[in-house]
Scaffold this motif. Structure first.
Motif, PDB file in Angstrom:
ATOM      1  N   LEU A 198      -6.686   3.939  21.875  1.00 31.92           N
ATOM      2  CA  LEU A 198      -6.314   3.343  20.452  1.00 31.92           C
ATOM      3  C   LEU A 198      -5.932   2.133  20.575  1.00 31.92           C
ATOM      4  CD1 LEU A 198      -5.974   4.451  17.535  1.00 31.92           C
ATOM      5  CD2 LEU A 198      -3.696   4.008  17.883  1.00 31.92           C
ATOM      6  N   SER A 199      -6.655   0.990  20.211  1.00 32.02           N
ATOM      7  CA  SER A 199      -5.960  -0.319  20.358  1.00 32.02           C
ATOM      8  C   SER A 199      -5.146  -1.070  19.265  1.00 32.02           C
ATOM      9  CB  SER A 199      -7.242  -1.251  20.899  1.00 32.02           C
ATOM     10  OG  SER A 199      -8.117  -1.099  19.655  1.00 32.02           O
ATOM     11  N   GLY A 200      -5.561  -0.326  18.091  1.00 36.23           N
ATOM     12  CA  GLY A 200      -4.523  -0.973  17.028  1.00 36.23           C
ATOM     13  C   GLY A 200      -4.378   0.071  15.693  1.00 36.23           C
ATOM     14  N   CYS A 201      -3.425  -0.047  15.183  1.00 43.13           N
ATOM     15  CA  CYS A 201      -3.332   0.841  13.660  1.00 43.13           C
ATOM     16  C   CYS A 201      -2.277   0.240  12.807  1.00 43.13           C
ATOM     17  CB  CYS A 201      -2.792   2.128  14.420  1.00 43.13           C
ATOM     18  SG  CYS A 201      -1.230   2.178  14.796  1.00 43.13           S
ATOM     19  N   THR A 202      -2.790   0.306  11.459  1.00 43.11           N
ATOM     20  CA  THR A 202      -1.929  -0.255  10.543  1.00 43.11           C
ATOM     21  C   THR A 202      -2.160   0.671   9.390  1.00 43.11           C
ATOM     22  OG1 THR A 202      -1.496  -2.063   9.077  1.00 43.11           O
ATOM     23  CG2 THR A 202      -3.792  -1.571   9.776  1.00 43.11           C
ATOM     24  N   PHE A 203      -0.881   0.858   8.421  1.00 39.77           N
ATOM     25  CA  PHE A 203      -1.122   1.617   7.281  1.00 39.77           C
ATOM     26  C   PHE A 203      -1.756   0.722   6.270  1.00 39.77           C
ATOM     27  CE2 PHE A 203       1.630   5.493   7.687  1.00 39.77           C
ATOM     28  CZ  PHE A 203       2.101   5.252   9.156  1.00 39.77           C
ATOM     29  N   THR A 204      -2.481   1.197   5.470  1.00 33.33           N
ATOM     30  CA  THR A 204      -3.036   0.474   4.378  1.00 33.33           C
ATOM     31  C   THR A 204      -1.786   0.502   3.395  1.00 33.33           C
ATOM     32  OG1 THR A 204      -3.826   2.401   3.338  1.00 33.33           O
ATOM     33  CG2 THR A 204      -5.244   1.233   4.654  1.00 33.33           C
ATOM     34  N   ASN A 205      -2.010  -0.063   2.221  1.00 34.01           N
ATOM     35  CA  ASN A 205      -0.929  -0.120   1.177  1.00 34.01           C
ATOM     36  C   ASN A 205      -0.129   1.194   0.993  1.00 34.01           C
ATOM     37  OD1 ASN A 205      -0.736  -3.053   1.153  1.00 34.01           O
ATOM     38  ND2 ASN A 205      -2.627  -2.895  -0.161  1.00 34.01           N
ATOM     39  N   SER A 206      -0.316   1.972   1.959  1.00 34.96           N
ATOM     40  CA  SER A 206       0.231   3.234   1.298  1.00 34.96           C
ATOM     41  C   SER A 206       0.825   4.264   2.495  1.00 34.96           C
ATOM     42  CB  SER A 206      -0.738   4.190   0.658  1.00 34.96           C
ATOM     43  OG  SER A 206      -0.820   5.531   0.762  1.00 34.96           O
ATOM     44  N   ASP A 207       1.551   4.953   2.512  1.00 34.18           N
ATOM     45  CA  ASP A 207       1.928   5.732   3.773  1.00 34.18           C
ATOM     46  C   ASP A 207       0.789   6.936   3.956  1.00 34.18           C
ATOM     47  OD1 ASP A 207       5.638   6.474   3.667  1.00 34.18           O
ATOM     48  OD2 ASP A 207       4.186   4.628   3.388  1.00 34.18           O
TER      49      ASP A 207
ATOM     50  N   PHE B 367      -3.054   1.473 -16.918  1.00 30.42           N
ATOM     51  CA  PHE B 367      -4.314   1.886 -16.247  1.00 30.42           C
ATOM     52  C   PHE B 367      -4.368   1.241 -14.832  1.00 30.42           C
ATOM     53  CE2 PHE B 367      -8.565   3.421 -15.545  1.00 30.42           C
ATOM     54  CZ  PHE B 367      -9.274   2.701 -15.226  1.00 30.42           C
ATOM     55  N   TRP B 368      -4.365   0.186 -14.752  1.00 31.40           N
ATOM     56  CA  TRP B 368      -4.612  -0.746 -13.383  1.00 31.40           C
ATOM     57  C   TRP B 368      -3.576  -0.087 -12.386  1.00 31.40           C
ATOM     58  CZ3 TRP B 368      -1.951  -3.719 -10.101  1.00 31.40           C
ATOM     59  CH2 TRP B 368      -2.970  -4.353  -9.060  1.00 31.40           C
ATOM     60  N   LEU B 369      -2.456  -0.023 -12.829  1.00 27.30           N
ATOM     61  CA  LEU B 369      -1.293   0.548 -11.980  1.00 27.30           C
ATOM     62  C   LEU B 369      -1.593   1.884 -11.565  1.00 27.30           C
ATOM     63  CD1 LEU B 369       1.836  -0.905 -13.659  1.00 27.30           C
ATOM     64  CD2 LEU B 369       0.953  -1.608 -11.354  1.00 27.30           C
ATOM     65  N   ALA B 370      -1.967   2.783 -12.505  1.00 33.02           N
ATOM     66  CA  ALA B 370      -2.449   4.351 -12.126  1.00 33.02           C
ATOM     67  C   ALA B 370      -3.499   4.073 -11.060  1.00 33.02           C
ATOM     68  CB  ALA B 370      -2.953   4.953 -13.495  1.00 33.02           C
ATOM     69  N   VAL B 371      -4.377   3.400 -11.280  1.00 31.67           N
ATOM     70  CA  VAL B 371      -5.574   3.459 -10.536  1.00 31.67           C
ATOM     71  C   VAL B 371      -5.202   3.011  -9.029  1.00 31.67           C
ATOM     72  CG1 VAL B 371      -7.672   2.694  -9.756  1.00 31.67           C
ATOM     73  CG2 VAL B 371      -7.331   3.163 -12.333  1.00 31.67           C
ATOM     74  N   GLN B 372      -4.188   1.966  -9.116  1.00 34.26           N
ATOM     75  CA  GLN B 372      -3.787   1.497  -7.721  1.00 34.26           C
ATOM     76  C   GLN B 372      -2.958   2.741  -6.965  1.00 34.26           C
ATOM     77  OE1 GLN B 372      -5.473  -1.041  -6.860  1.00 34.26           O
ATOM     78  NE2 GLN B 372      -3.671  -2.067  -6.061  1.00 34.26           N
ATOM     79  N   GLU B 373      -2.165   3.238  -7.643  1.00 38.40           N
ATOM     80  CA  GLU B 373      -1.370   4.506  -7.316  1.00 38.40           C
ATOM     81  C   GLU B 373      -2.287   5.630  -6.719  1.00 38.40           C
ATOM     82  OE1 GLU B 373      -0.315   7.643  -8.814  1.00 38.40           O
ATOM     83  OE2 GLU B 373       1.189   8.042  -6.858  1.00 38.40           O
TER      84      GLU B 373
END
Lengths: 391, 486
Positions: A198-207, B367-373
């Motif tokens: 594994l060379s790299g990892c990152t979370f996308t905008n979410s856990d 709606f936009w926020l819900a889809v992001q979530e």
């Protein structure tokens, strides 16, 4: 293209289609055979098709590449640094190291900031992953990994988990507990599985999602909860060494860099490679800036006195400054627009493996093979302003 | 696929990128530098024999000369940088101080010698401990004071004697043979060769505490083409041990030859790229400049941070302010840059939502926020959540019905038959464009936004005034105090 006028030596069943007809005496792979004229034509054309196809495709590809280069060159009407001549110079930065984080027993290979701008996670060749409060130098957690050379680590956006991996070919997620006595290793969750390191990892905008890059030449997007592969990204023809997400929350792309000298831009939703940039040198030795809209290299950052390669890069918050961690133990800071070097940071005693600017841009952290991490900051104008108002 | 139009500086020489060592490019560059330095006719440094007490020191140059040359020929303005580069060249094994095991460069009269090309790192030396044992052993056989073992070398020798106890007779014999060969050489030549040999071992068995520059990045090790090649010995000792391939050296991706399918994919890709509409570099440059200009005041590396940068002042007020839902004027200004910036800031999101609620059109943003979530949810929750969003915003008689064009609506309803994280992409894009062109512009003109933008300005003015008053008072008191004391 049927030519019936040939010397018929034999007449009988064709070795290929068994129809009785005048036969031609030919050699296939040094073996004498008798084919009817129709079968000879078919076979001759097929052979030609096979040999020609790969070569002709390659020719087509080469001519398309040339055409593309020509088209792009037409749009290259000016150099970035020429346009940037009219803007002000960035005032000379005096960069000072404000924190030195000691505690790893071997080379520090990777680090990542927490969104709270002060905590960070680092991983090392000694197999340990440490979570620090960079501000107080406090070690908050230390996780032993089953393998050495933990080459990648990342902090979850919520600050409640970390991810790491390396020679074990996996990316594992560890939820961070407030209870110091709790054994974090016990709560480990294996998420990603690659067929090489594994060379790299990152979370996308979410856990809940992790993006990984691997020495097996692929990148992949995983669902943390189930460990399921959501999307894989194929296209590199050699190890992928690094990746980075597009900064916008509305963005759906990321870029990966590989040993095949290519930087590929991918659409996370479809797995498609949407853009690609190639350099001639192997193992990127100087910094290059590619603009996605111009689909072209627009700047190169290099100097005669810099002969060692760059291992890691990051932009300052405004994008005006570029921090590069080099194998000559230094960090060079470039003016992105004008192309010149603004400052240089000494201090590390071995090569710099990772450089990352903090989420609010107030400092930059560098991890090094000298077993330490350094958090550095520019001494700037606040003092000048205060002096001015007193006089 | 864009290709770099600029090439690396000339002088790389015959670099074969398929070379074994991952550091080859750097070695070639250093070798180019080192050869130029030694070429006196072409502006290099003077390599001389220096007289010292009763003896002569052949083929040396001072550190100061090297530093000067580096500064002049590599356009280095700062001596510290030149010293650092020179030290690295030494640490890699291309030059060395004649009377020190530690490989650094000093900007003074310290004498240095250049390494023989035979010992250059680009020859991919990986000397075994047997070679090192032979070397240390032969050093003890020679009675010259200058060849005495340093403490760490003596320790190493003792360790090797224990490790190679069975082989020691063989090692001793090899060392004796080497000593005999050395004796036949010319005295001056021997001085030079001895020092070069010592410098070689300083690189491969460095002084404890010094950086071992032969360490390699494991990712590069795994890509080595010929990991099982027979390593050559410094003293011609045959490699009789069956060297176990270390797990480190198991090669990873062998470079695949492109198949027909690969090339066809490439052609498709290239055709797509040809069809792409691209911008001129001049336009792109203006855009980059505009962006950096706009964000410069928010970049702590370029502009001052109010009240102070926590990393300098050790005061976390700045972070506390940023985390609060009570935004500063500077922060509010950022929301005006683009809708993305406004939505990035939780306070900005809140205010925009408040504004939309006042206009009874908050369903778009919700709606936009819900889809992001939705996109951030674990996979197992996605399908059900997608259905919920459909019910809330798009279904017949939905409580927060949003306005979509029929095409997007059809598309989305189709997607919902097999709901996934991207089922609403089309709809989300459409709604975002709508908000950007319509509600966002009105938000920026609204009282809610303007009050925040302007109200903060007034507050900071009063702050400044009161600060000046306090400063004036303090200076007056000080002056008064001084006056009273005299």
């Amino acid at each position: 293209m049927c030519d019936q006028t040939f010397m018929a030596i034999t007449f009988g069943p064709c070795d290929n289609c068994s129809t009785t007809s005048p036969l031609m005496n030919i050699y296939i792979k040094n073996e004498p055979t008798n084919y009817c004229s129709f079968c000879v034509e078919m076979m001759a054309c097929q052979g030609l098709l096979k040999g020609e196809t790969l070569a002709s495709l390659k020719n087509e590809s080469e001519s398309l590449k040339k055409k593309l280069e020509e088209e792009r060159a037409k749009l290259h009407d000016v150099e970035l640094h020429q346009v940037a001549e009219k803007i002000e110079v960035v005032s000379a930065l005096s960069i000072k190291t404000r924190r030195v984080l000691k505690g790893h027993g071997n080379k520090v290979l990777c680090m990542d900031w927490c969104k709270d701008k002060r905590r960070l996670v680092s991983s090392s060749q000694d197999g340990k992953v440490i979570v620090w409060d960079g501000f107080t130098l406090n070690k908050e957690h230390a996780v032993p990994m089953p393998c050495t050379w933990v080459m990648a680590c990342a902090y979850a956006p919520s600050g409640c988990a970390i991810a790491c991996g390396g020679l074990d070919n996996k990316c594992s997620v560890y939820p961070l507990s407030l209870d110091k006595n709790e054994n974090l290793a016990a709560k480990k969750k294996s998420v990603a599985m690659h067929t090489n390191y594994l060379s790299g990892c990152t979370f996308t905008n979410s856990d809940m999602q992790i993006l990984t890059s691997s020495g097996d030449g692929t990148c992949a997007l995983w669902d943390v909860e189930s460990g399921q592969l959501l999307q894989s990204f194929h296209g590199h023809t050699a190890d992928v060494l690094s990746l980075d997400l597009a900064p916008s929350e509305t963005g759906n792309t990321f870029v990966s860099g590989g040993c095949d000298k290519k930087a590929n831009v991918w659409d996370m939703r479809s797995g498609q490679n949407v853009q690609s940039f190639e350099t001639h040198e192997s193992d990127i030795n100087c910094c290059r800036l590619y603009d996605l809209r111009a689909d072209r290299e627009v700047a190169v950052y290099q100097k005669d006195s810099i002969i060692f390669g760059v291992s890691s890069l990051d932009f300052s918050l405004s994008g005006r400054l570029l921090f590069g961690g080099y194998n000559d133990y230094t960090i060079n800071i470039w003016d992105v627009l004008k192309g010149n070097r603004v400052s240089m940071l000494f201090g590390h005693e071995n090569r710099v493996s990772t450089v990352k600017v903090s989420p609010d841009g107030t400092s930059v952290c560098s991890a090094s093979w000298d077993n330490t991490l350094r958090v550095s900051r520019a001494l700037g104008m606040p003092w000048l302003l205060v002096l001015y108002s007193l006089t | 696929m864009a290709e770099g139009s600029r090439d690396q500086a000339a002088g790389v020489g015959t670099t074969d990128p398929e070379d074994d060592s991952p550091n080859m490019i750097v070695y070639r560059k250093i070798e180019d530098i080192v050869m130029r330095i030694q070429d006196e006719k072409a502006g290099g440094v003077a390599i001389r024999t220096v007289k010292s007490f009763l003896s002569k020191i052949p083929s040396v140059v001072s550190g100061a000369d090297i530093v000067q040359w580096l500064m002049k020929n590599l356009s280095i303005e700062d001596a510290a940088e030149a010293i650092h580069l020179g030290s690295l060249i030494a640490a890699q094994g291309y030059l060395f101080p004649i009377s020190d095991h530690v490989l650094t460069l000093k900007d003074d009269g310290t004498l240095y010698r250049f390494q023989s090309p035979y010992f250059w790192p680009s020859n991919c030396w990986e000397p075994e401990n047997t070679d090192y044992a032979i070397y240390l052993c032969k050093r003890t056989m020679q009675n010259k004071a200058r060849l005495e073992l340093a403490d760490y070398e003596a320790e190493n020798l003792a360790r090797l004697q224990r490790a190679f106890a069975r082989k020691w007779e063989f090692i001793f014999m090899q060392a004796e043979a080497q000593v005999k060969i050395d004796r036949k050489k010319d005295k001056a030549e021997r001085k030079i060769l001895d020092s070069q040999e010592r410098a070689f071992w300083d690189v491969h068995r460095p002084v404890p505490g010094c950086v071992n520059t032969t360490e390699m990045d494991i990712r590069k090790c795994r890509r080595e083409r010929n990991p099982h090649r027979v390593k050559k010995s410094v003293y011609g000792v045959p490699d009789d041990s069956q060297s176990q391939p270390s797990p480190v050296h198991i090669s990873s991706q062998p470079a695949r030859k492109p198949t027909k399918e690969d090339v066809q994919k490439e052609i498709t890709f290239l055709n797509i790229q040809l069809d792409r509409h691209c911008m001129k570099v001049s336009k792109v440059a203006d855009s980059l400049m505009g962006y950096t200009e706009q964000f410069m005041e928010y970049d702590p590396f370029v502009s001052a941070v109010e009240p102070s940068n926590p990393w300098i002042s050790d005061d976390t007020t700045f972070w506390d302010l940023e985390a609060s839902r009570d935004p500063s004027q500077q922060r509010v200004k950022k929301w005006g840059f683009s809708l993305e910036e406004a939505l990035k800031d939780p306070a900005g999101r809140d205010q925009f939502l408040k504004f939309l609620e006042s206009e009874f059109s908050s369903e778009n943003l919700r709606f936009w926020l819900a889809v992001q979530e939705l996109k951030r949810r674990p996979l197992c929750e996605v399908a059900s959540r997608a259905q919920e969003i459909w019910q809330e915003f798009l279904a017949e008689g939905a409580p927060s019905s949003i306005n979509l064009d029929s095409h997007s609506y059809e598309r989305t309803s189709q997607n919902l038959k097999d709901p996934g994280r991207y089922s609403f992409e089309d709809a989300q894009e459409h709604i975002f464009k709508l908000m950007k062109s319509d509600s966002y512009a009105r938000f920026l003109r609204s009282n809610i936004y303007q009050d925040l933008l302007l109200a903060r300005k007034k507050v900071s003015n009063t702050d400044l005034t009161s600060t000046l008053y306090s400063l004036a008072l303090i200076s007056f008191l000080l002056l008064f105090g001084v006056f009273a004391a005299t």
